[in-house]
Design an enzyme around this catalytic site. Structure first.
Site, PDB file in Angstrom:
ATOM      1  CG  HIS A  10      -4.399  -4.149   4.106  1.00 43.41           C
ATOM      2  ND1 HIS A  10      -3.431  -4.394   5.051  1.00 43.41           N
ATOM      3  CD2 HIS A  10      -3.881  -3.200   3.275  1.00 43.41           C
ATOM      4  CE1 HIS A  10      -2.373  -3.649   4.796  1.00 43.41           C
ATOM      5  NE2 HIS A  10      -2.626  -2.915   3.727  1.00 43.41           N
ATOM      6  CG  ASP A  60       5.289  -6.917   2.392  1.00 40.27           C
ATOM      7  OD1 ASP A  60       5.403  -6.203   1.380  1.00 40.27           O
ATOM      8  OD2 ASP A  60       4.517  -6.646   3.325  1.00 40.27           O
ATOM      9  NE  ARG A  93       6.040  -0.195  -1.630  1.00 36.69           N
ATOM     10  CZ  ARG A  93       4.841  -0.484  -1.136  1.00 36.69           C
ATOM     11  NH1 ARG A  93       4.676  -1.492  -0.312  1.00 36.69           N
ATOM     12  NH2 ARG A  93       3.791   0.254  -1.463  1.00 36.69           N
ATOM     13  CB  SER A 106       3.053  -4.694  -0.241  1.00 40.42           C
ATOM     14  OG  SER A 106       3.168  -4.531   1.154  1.00 40.42           O
ATOM     15  CE  LYS A 164       0.940  -6.151   4.840  1.00 43.05           C
ATOM     16  NZ  LYS A 164       1.769  -5.290   4.001  1.00 43.05           N
TER      17      LYS A 164
END
Length: 442
Positions: free
Chosen positions: A82, A161, A168, A183, A187
């Site tokens: 990520h 989320d 956000r 967040s 996930k």
């Protein structure tokens, strides 16, 4: 009254208990807390911060808001990567097929554009027909069959989320270590992973603008991962200039395809291989990063990685012909060169200005409901430190009309600075963070 009371407490610097986090997230997901109250709460969190216990509780609450993958029967490592978010960062489009063709399952749940950065889902959806709204059953079957799925957060998978992420983006509450950590980890823990590699951006285009914050974020996610049996490694990479050349959804897909075909820009290839090598070592597929890089380069050179991307596109309803003909991707109505106003060294190519310029062109979101034009953006060939002559092409602007071309020119005039000398840019891959500590890479 629950939301009002918790907003008030967090506004005044108080803390929430785990049960209160669960109650708030459940109420918001069920539609009992309106967006305007959650926006106020997020701003209070942004300004007052969360301690580790609160960050863990928020992560658990979001993780518990939906279903999870169940991939333990696959019999092979399950890893993901990520990125914290960057301009021109299309690494996931190259890395996911590349790593998954080498024996690692990659159930990649991604997000949309956030603030000044692009989102993997928006990029994928510029491929005609490509579906990112897979059900959990569809995604799980795809991972079991071909080793990889590229999807968004559905109403099944971490719906809390999914909604907070969009909120956000629209309320200027992105740049917060605990909100980012919760967040991402909510996930990724829902993916039933055996390991996770995080790409944390460093520099003027990063969400977090201090090195100390970036290390804090890495340590927070490593600790959350460890408490759930999911080892996490963080790699610090440069975002003081855009990554690669293409900035904009369809343009970045085109560059990712070129990279899978062995023709990508060097900086994009280097970052992708650095992250992918960590995944192969973590998954036990390679003994060390040097051996991993050799395997990865071979998979690119042989066409295996490109063939895997073709399978992913076809399986998710997209047009696989884009691998052979990128003209099938959305095309901008207008295209024009931007040239150097003077001779000298390129001092900077400011990624935040580029990202905001893409939003101004229509390629990103200013509000939660904005539609994205996948064709617009920039292809920037100039890099900090380059010597350029007056009148030399530095970039191409892709826009929907002449007004967009003018907007793109204004963006590039602001973002690209040329002077008599230039400081060296940040190292492309500078640090590695594990539970053992921080290692500077040479």
């Amino acid at each position: 009254m629950l939301a009002h009371r918790l907003i008030e407490r967090k506004r005044d610097g108080g803390k929430l208990e785990p049960g209160e986090w669960r109650a708030l997230i459940m109420a918001y997901t069920a539609g009992h807390v309106p967006d305007y109250q959650m926006s106020a709460f997020l701003m209070a969190c942004f300004l007052r911060g969360l301690d580790h216990a609160e960050t863990s509780a928020l992560t658990e609450a979001m993780l518990g808001s939906g279903a999870r993958f169940s991939l333990g029967s696959l019999g092979k490592p399950r890893l993901d990567k990520h990125s914290i978010g960057g301009v021109g960062d299309k690494v996931s489009l190259v890395l996911a097929p590349l790593v998954s063709v080498l024996g690692i399952a990659v159930p990649m749940v991604s997000g949309r554009g956030l603030g000044h950065t692009g989102g993997t889902l928006d990029k994928l959806e510029s491929i005609p027909g490509f579906r990112t709204d897979l059900t959990l059953a569809e995604a799980q079957a795809q991972v079991e069959t071909i080793g990889c799925a590229l999807m968004g957060q559905t109403t099944e998978l971490n719906p809390a989320d999914r909604r907070l992420y969009a909120l956000r983006d629209a309320t200027a509450t992105v740049e917060s270590v605990p909100l980012i950590a919760s967040s991402i980890m909510s996930k990724k823990l829902a993916e039933d992973l055996t390991g996770l590699v995080i790409d944390i951006k460093r520099g003027s285009g990063a969400f977090l603008t201090s090195f100390e914050q970036e290390i804090d974020l890495a340590r927070e996610m490593i600790e959350i991962g460890a408490s759930h049996g999911c080892p996490v490694i963080a790699v610090i990479t440069a975002m003081d200039r855009p990554l690669g050349r293409a900035c904009g959804n369809a343009l970045e897909v085109e560059e990712a395809i070129a990279t899978l075909n062995g023709e990508g820009p060097e900086d994009l290839v280097d970052v992708t291989l650095a992250l992918a090598a960590e995944m192969l070592v973590m998954g036990g597929v390679a003994a060390d990063c040097d051996a991993a890089r050799a395997q990865l380069r071979a998979a690119l050179a042989s066409g295996q990685a490109a063939d895997q991307f073709r399978r992913i596109i076809e399986r998710q309803g997209g047009d696989p012909r884009v691998l052979d003909d990128t003209a099938l991707l959305p095309q901008a109505a207008e295209c024009e060169l931007f040239t150097a106003p003077r001779t000298g060294f390129v001092q900077r190519v400011e990624p935040r200005a580029i990202g905001r310029g893409i939003v101004a062109l229509g390629g990103g979101r200013s509000t939660m409901t904005d539609m994205v034009d996948p064709a617009v953006g920039f292809v920037i060939t100039a890099k900090p430190g380059d010597w350029v002559e007056a009148g030399e092409p530095l970039a191409s602007i892709y826009a929907r009309d002449r007004t967009g071309i003018d907007s793109g020119r204004a963006t590039l005039r602001s973002a690209v600075t040329i002077g008599d000398e230039a400081e060296p840019p940040l190292p492309l891959v500078s640090h590695r963070v594990t539970k053992e500590g921080v290692e500077e890479l040479r």
